[in-house]
Design an enzyme around this catalytic site. Structure first.
Site, PDB file in Angstrom:
ATOM      1  N   GLY A  19      -7.564  -1.925  14.829  1.00 28.02           N
ATOM      2  CA  GLY A  19      -6.106  -2.044  14.967  1.00 28.02           C
ATOM      3  C   GLY A  19      -5.566  -2.730  13.730  1.00 28.02           C
ATOM      4  O   GLY A  19      -6.157  -2.625  12.649  1.00 28.02           O
ATOM      5  N   CYS A  32      -2.961  -2.319   9.001  1.00 24.90           N
ATOM      6  CA  CYS A  32      -3.407  -1.512   7.861  1.00 24.90           C
ATOM      7  C   CYS A  32      -4.193  -0.267   8.230  1.00 24.90           C
ATOM      8  O   CYS A  32      -3.745   0.844   7.947  1.00 24.90           O
ATOM      9  CB  CYS A  32      -4.223  -2.377   6.912  1.00 24.90           C
ATOM     10  SG  CYS A  32      -3.216  -3.620   6.101  1.00 24.90           S
ATOM     11  N   THR A  61       0.861  -1.188   0.000  1.00 26.78           N
ATOM     12  CA  THR A  61       0.000   0.000   0.000  1.00 26.78           C
ATOM     13  C   THR A  61       0.894   1.234   0.000  1.00 26.78           C
ATOM     14  O   THR A  61       1.694   1.426   0.919  1.00 26.78           O
ATOM     15  CB  THR A  61      -0.894  -0.015   1.261  1.00 26.78           C
ATOM     16  OG1 THR A  61      -1.637  -1.236   1.259  1.00 26.78           O
ATOM     17  CG2 THR A  61      -1.840   1.170   1.283  1.00 26.78           C
ATOM     18  N   PHE A  86      -6.375  -6.310  -1.204  1.00 29.01           N
ATOM     19  CA  PHE A  86      -7.512  -6.075  -0.311  1.00 29.01           C
ATOM     20  C   PHE A  86      -7.801  -7.263   0.606  1.00 29.01           C
ATOM     21  O   PHE A  86      -8.853  -7.300   1.237  1.00 29.01           O
ATOM     22  CB  PHE A  86      -8.763  -5.732  -1.137  1.00 29.01           C
ATOM     23  CG  PHE A  86      -8.636  -4.419  -1.867  1.00 29.01           C
ATOM     24  CD1 PHE A  86      -8.926  -3.223  -1.239  1.00 29.01           C
ATOM     25  CD2 PHE A  86      -8.181  -4.375  -3.183  1.00 29.01           C
ATOM     26  CE1 PHE A  86      -8.788  -1.997  -1.899  1.00 29.01           C
ATOM     27  CE2 PHE A  86      -8.033  -3.171  -3.859  1.00 29.01           C
ATOM     28  CZ  PHE A  86      -8.344  -1.965  -3.213  1.00 29.01           C
TER      29      PHE A  86
HETATM   30  P1  NAD Z   1       4.847  -7.736   6.781  1.00 28.37           P
HETATM   31  O1  NAD Z   1       5.529  -6.794   7.695  1.00 28.37           O
HETATM   32  O2  NAD Z   1       4.058  -8.859   7.348  1.00 28.37           O
HETATM   33  O3  NAD Z   1       5.876  -8.355   5.747  1.00 28.37           O
HETATM   34  C1  NAD Z   1       6.824  -7.621   5.048  1.00 28.37           C
HETATM   35  C2  NAD Z   1       7.984  -8.548   4.711  1.00 28.37           C
HETATM   36  O4  NAD Z   1       8.871  -7.880   3.817  1.00 28.37           O
HETATM   37  C3  NAD Z   1       8.816  -8.958   5.915  1.00 28.37           C
HETATM   38  O5  NAD Z   1       8.900 -10.373   5.970  1.00 28.37           O
HETATM   39  C4  NAD Z   1      10.196  -8.348   5.658  1.00 28.37           C
HETATM   40  O6  NAD Z   1      11.259  -9.133   6.146  1.00 28.37           O
HETATM   41  C5  NAD Z   1      10.205  -8.286   4.145  1.00 28.37           C
HETATM   42  N1  NAD Z   1      11.138  -7.318   3.572  1.00 28.37           N
HETATM   43  C6  NAD Z   1      11.370  -6.039   3.928  1.00 28.37           C
HETATM   44  N2  NAD Z   1      12.283  -5.476   3.115  1.00 28.37           N
HETATM   45  C7  NAD Z   1      12.625  -6.423   2.205  1.00 28.37           C
HETATM   46  C8  NAD Z   1      13.502  -6.448   1.090  1.00 28.37           C
HETATM   47  N3  NAD Z   1      14.206  -5.374   0.738  1.00 28.37           N
HETATM   48  N4  NAD Z   1      13.609  -7.583   0.387  1.00 28.37           N
HETATM   49  C9  NAD Z   1      12.910  -8.687   0.725  1.00 28.37           C
HETATM   50  N5  NAD Z   1      12.049  -8.714   1.760  1.00 28.37           N
HETATM   51  C10 NAD Z   1      11.909  -7.601   2.498  1.00 28.37           C
HETATM   52  O7  NAD Z   1       3.905  -6.808   5.876  1.00 28.37           O
HETATM   53  P2  NAD Z   1       2.432  -7.125   5.336  1.00 28.37           P
HETATM   54  O8  NAD Z   1       1.457  -7.066   6.454  1.00 28.37           O
HETATM   55  O9  NAD Z   1       2.490  -8.326   4.470  1.00 28.37           O
HETATM   56  O10 NAD Z   1       2.182  -5.842   4.431  1.00 28.37           O
HETATM   57  C11 NAD Z   1       2.904  -5.636   3.218  1.00 28.37           C
HETATM   58  C12 NAD Z   1       2.233  -4.493   2.480  1.00 28.37           C
HETATM   59  O11 NAD Z   1       0.901  -4.885   2.086  1.00 28.37           O
HETATM   60  C13 NAD Z   1       2.062  -3.211   3.263  1.00 28.37           C
HETATM   61  O12 NAD Z   1       2.195  -2.112   2.418  1.00 28.37           O
HETATM   62  C14 NAD Z   1       0.624  -3.300   3.768  1.00 28.37           C
HETATM   63  O13 NAD Z   1       0.057  -2.034   4.005  1.00 28.37           O
HETATM   64  C15 NAD Z   1      -0.059  -3.958   2.598  1.00 28.37           C
HETATM   65  N6  NAD Z   1      -1.265  -4.708   2.953  1.00 28.37           N
HETATM   66  C16 NAD Z   1      -1.296  -5.473   4.079  1.00 28.37           C
HETATM   67  C17 NAD Z   1      -2.442  -6.209   4.379  1.00 28.37           C
HETATM   68  C18 NAD Z   1      -2.501  -7.033   5.624  1.00 28.37           C
HETATM   69  O14 NAD Z   1      -3.597  -7.472   5.977  1.00 28.37           O
HETATM   70  N7  NAD Z   1      -1.388  -7.308   6.316  1.00 28.37           N
HETATM   71  C19 NAD Z   1      -3.545  -6.172   3.523  1.00 28.37           C
HETATM   72  C20 NAD Z   1      -3.472  -5.401   2.353  1.00 28.37           C
HETATM   73  C21 NAD Z   1      -2.323  -4.680   2.087  1.00 28.37           C
END
Ligand code: NAD
Length: 444
Positions: A257, A260, A120, A149
Site C-alpha cells: 500500500g 507510492c 515522481t 527513493f
Molecule cells: P504529500 O501528499 O505528503 O505532500 C504534498 C504536499 O504538497 C502537500 O503538503 C500539499 O499541500 C503540497 N502542495 C500541493 N500543491 C502545492 C503547491 N502548488 N504549492 C505548494 N505546495 C503544494 O506527498 P508526498 O508523499 O510527499 O509525495 C510527493 C511526491 O514525492 C510524489 O510525487 C510522490 O510520488 C513522491 N515520492 C513519495 C515518497 C513517499 O514515501 N511519500 C517517496 C518517494 C517519492
C-alpha cells in the site's frame, strides 16, 4: 546554498529539513496554511522518526524556514518541486499540482535558477514542465529530475545516507550544482548517477514497480503454499539465501500500500499503454495485490462457515506499514471495507495512524458506523471474533496472548503479517490463520 522546496509532505519536508541539517539555507513552501503554522511552531505535521528533532534544531539555527509565500524562490539557487502526483481515475499520474507549483515558481525565478523535479513523474514530464515554466518567464533556468527513493518510516536516515542519488539533466551547469548540493550526503562513497531526464524519470518507476512485483510474487507463492502445504517461511529462507534473489521485499503480507507503489505501478502501466505496449508483469503485479488485500476475508469466511455477519474483527495496525502514520492505500482500508460489505464490523488500534484511519472511515457513510477506534491494543479486542494483524508495529510482536484470549469473544488470530510462531499460537489455544504458513488443519 539557498534552497526552496515546494510541498511539505513526506518527501518535501524530509528533503528540506535534511538539506538544512547539512548546512543549506532552506525555505519550505506549502499552500496548506495549517501545515505551515504547525511547522512554524516547531512541530511536525507527519510522524517520521527523527524528523521533529531536526525541524526544531534547524529552525532554531535559522537555516530552516516555512512559508505559504513563494517569495523566497527569488533568492534560491535550487527550487525543488515535491508536490503530490496522485493517480487519476484511469491510473495516469495526475500532474495538476506539479504544473500549478511550476507556474507559481516561474513567476519568482531569478536567472540561472535550477528547478528540480523531486516528485515522481512519468517519463517525458520534465520536457512538459520546462515548457510550462518557459511560457511564464523570460528568465534563464535549468530543469533537473532528481527522483526520491526515501522510505516512509526511515525517511530521514534514507535521505541522509542514500543508496544512490539519481540526477537527470541536460546541461553541465545544473549537473555541477546538483553534485555540490548532494556532496555531503554521498561523502561515504555512495554513487551519484548522472543521466538523461528521461532515464531518471523511468528509473524511479522501474524501481518501484520492481519492488512491488517482488511483493506480489512472494504473496502469490504464499497463496500457492496455502494449497500445497509448503510453508512460506521455509520457502523464503530457501530462496533468499541465493544472492541473486536477496532477502529484501520477500515477506508475504496483506499486499503493498502507501502513497507510492500502488500509484506508480498504475502510472507505469499507463505510460506503457500510451506507447502501445501492454506491460504484462506490471498488470499482474497490481491484480495479485488487489486480491491479496482481501485474502484474509476468505480465511475468515472459511472459518465462520461462510458468513461473518454481525461479527467484529480487531485490527492491530492501520498504517500501510510500521513506523508511519500514513494510511494512504493501506491494506487495512481495503480489508475493513470488504468485511463491512459482508456484514462485519471493525475495531482498530494503531499507535500513530489511528486518527488518520478514523478520519478516513468517518468520511465514508458505508464505514462510518461500522468501525471504532481504540487507544489501547487490548481494549480493542473486547467482544471481537478475531485479532487481525494489519501492520507490523513492534509492539504487536510479543503480546500477552493470555490477555488476548481473555479479551476476544472468539479465540482466533488472522495474522496478515505473519508475526507469530505457528506452534506457539496453536499451543495458546487459538485458531490461527496466516499468509502461506503451514498450519495443520488449514491446508486447502
Ligand atoms: P504529500 O501528499 O505528503 O505532500 C504534498 C504536499 O504538497 C502537500 O503538503 C500539499 O499541500 C503540497 N502542495 C500541493 N500543491 C502545492 C503547491 N502548488 N504549492 C505548494 N505546495 C503544494 O506527498 P508526498 O508523499 O510527499 O509525495 C510527493 C511526491 O514525492 C510524489 O510525487 C510522490 O510520488 C513522491 N515520492 C513519495 C515518497 C513517499 O514515501 N511519500 C517517496 C518517494 C517519492
Amino acid at each position: 546554498m539557498k534552497v526552496s522546496v515546494i510541498g511539505t509532505g513526506y518527501v518535501g519536508l524530509v528533503s528540506g529539513t535534511c538539506f538544512a541539517e547539512i548546512g543549506h539555507e532552506v525555505t519550505c513552501i506549502d499552500l496548506d496554511v495549517e501545515k505551515i503554522e504547525t511547522l512554524k511552531q516547531g512541530k511536525s505535521p507527519i510522524y517520521e522518526p527523527g524528523l521533529s528533532e531536526l525541524i526544531v534544531r534547524n529552525s532554531a539555527s535559522k537555516r530552516l524556514h516555512f512559508s505559504t509565500d513563494y517569495a523566497s524562490v527569488k533568492e534560491a539557487k535550487c527550487i525543488f518541486l515535491a508536490v503530490g502526483t496522485p493517480a487519476s481515475e484511469n491510473g495516469e499520474a495526475d500532474l495538476t499540482y506539479l504544473f500549478k507549483a511550476a507556474e507559481s515558481v516561474a513567476k519568482e525565478l531569478s536567472d540561472d535558477a535550477i528547478v528540480v523535479i523531486k516528485s515522481t513523474v512519468p517519463v517525458g514530464s520534465n520536457a512538459e514542465v520546462e515548457k510550462c515554466i518557459g511560457n511564464k518567464t523570460k528568465k534563464r533556468f535549468h530543469l533537473v529530475n532528481n527522483p526520491e527513493f526515501l522510505k516512509e518510516g526511515t525517511a530521514v536516515e534514507d535521505f541522509m545516507r542514500p543508496d544512490r542519488v539519481i540526477i537527470g539533466h541536460h546541461d553541465e551547469y545544473a549537473a555541477k550544482v546538483m553534485k555540490e548540493l548532494y556532496a555531503p550526503l554521498v561523502a561515504q562513497g555512495n554513487p551519484i548517477y548522472m543521466m538523461s531526464n528521461l532515464s531518471a524519470e523511468m528509473s524511479k518507476y522501474a524501481a518501484n514497480a520492481f519492488l512491488a512485483t517482488k511483493i506480489s510474487f512472494i504473496n502469490e507463492v504464499a497463496h500457492l503454499c496455502d494449497y500445497t502445504g509448503a510453508d512460506i517461511n521455509e520457502v523464503r529462507q530457501g530462496i533468499s539465501s541465493d544472492k541473486r534473489i536477496g532477502s529484501k521485499f520477500l515477506y508475504p503480507g496483506p499486499g503493498y500500500g502507501g502513497s507510492c507503489f500502488p500509484k506508480d505501478v498504475k502510472a507505469l502501466f499507463h505510460t506503457a499503454k500510451k506507447n502501445g505496449m501492454d506491460f504484462k508483469i506490471v498488470r499482474a503485479t497490481e491484480e495479485v495485490n488487489d486480491a491479496q488485500k482481501i485474502r484474509m476475508l476468505e480465511k475468515m469466511l472459511d472459518y465462520f462457515a461462510g458468513s461473518i455477519e454481525g461479527r467484529i474483527f480487531a485490527f492491530w495496525g492501520t498504517a500501510f506499514k510500521a513506523n508511519t502514520d500514513d494510511i494512504r492505500e493501506s491494506a487495512a482500508i481495503y480489508l475493513a471495507e470488504a468485511i463491512i460489505k459482508v456484514g462485519g464490523r471493525v475495531h482498530y488500534f494503531d499507535p500513530v495512524a489511528g486518527d488518520n484511519f478514523a478520519k478516513y472511515m468517518q468520511g465514508n457513510s458505508a464505514t462510518k458506523n461500522q468501525t471504532q477506534q481504540f487507544s489501547n491494543k487490548y481494549d480493542c479486542l473486547n467482544d471481537c471474533d478475531g485479532l487481525v494483524t494489519m501492520t507490523e508495529w513492534r509492539e504487536f510482536r510479543v503480546p500477552d496472548f493470555a490477555e488476548v484470549k481473555n479479551r476476544l469473544k472468539t479465540a482466533a488470530i488472522f495474522d496478515a503479517r505473519n508475526l507469530y510462531d505457528t506452534q506457539k499460537i496453536l499451543d495458546e489455544g487459538f485458531a490461527y490463520f496466516a499468509i502461506g504458513k503451514r498450519i495443520s488443519g488449514n491446508i486447502k
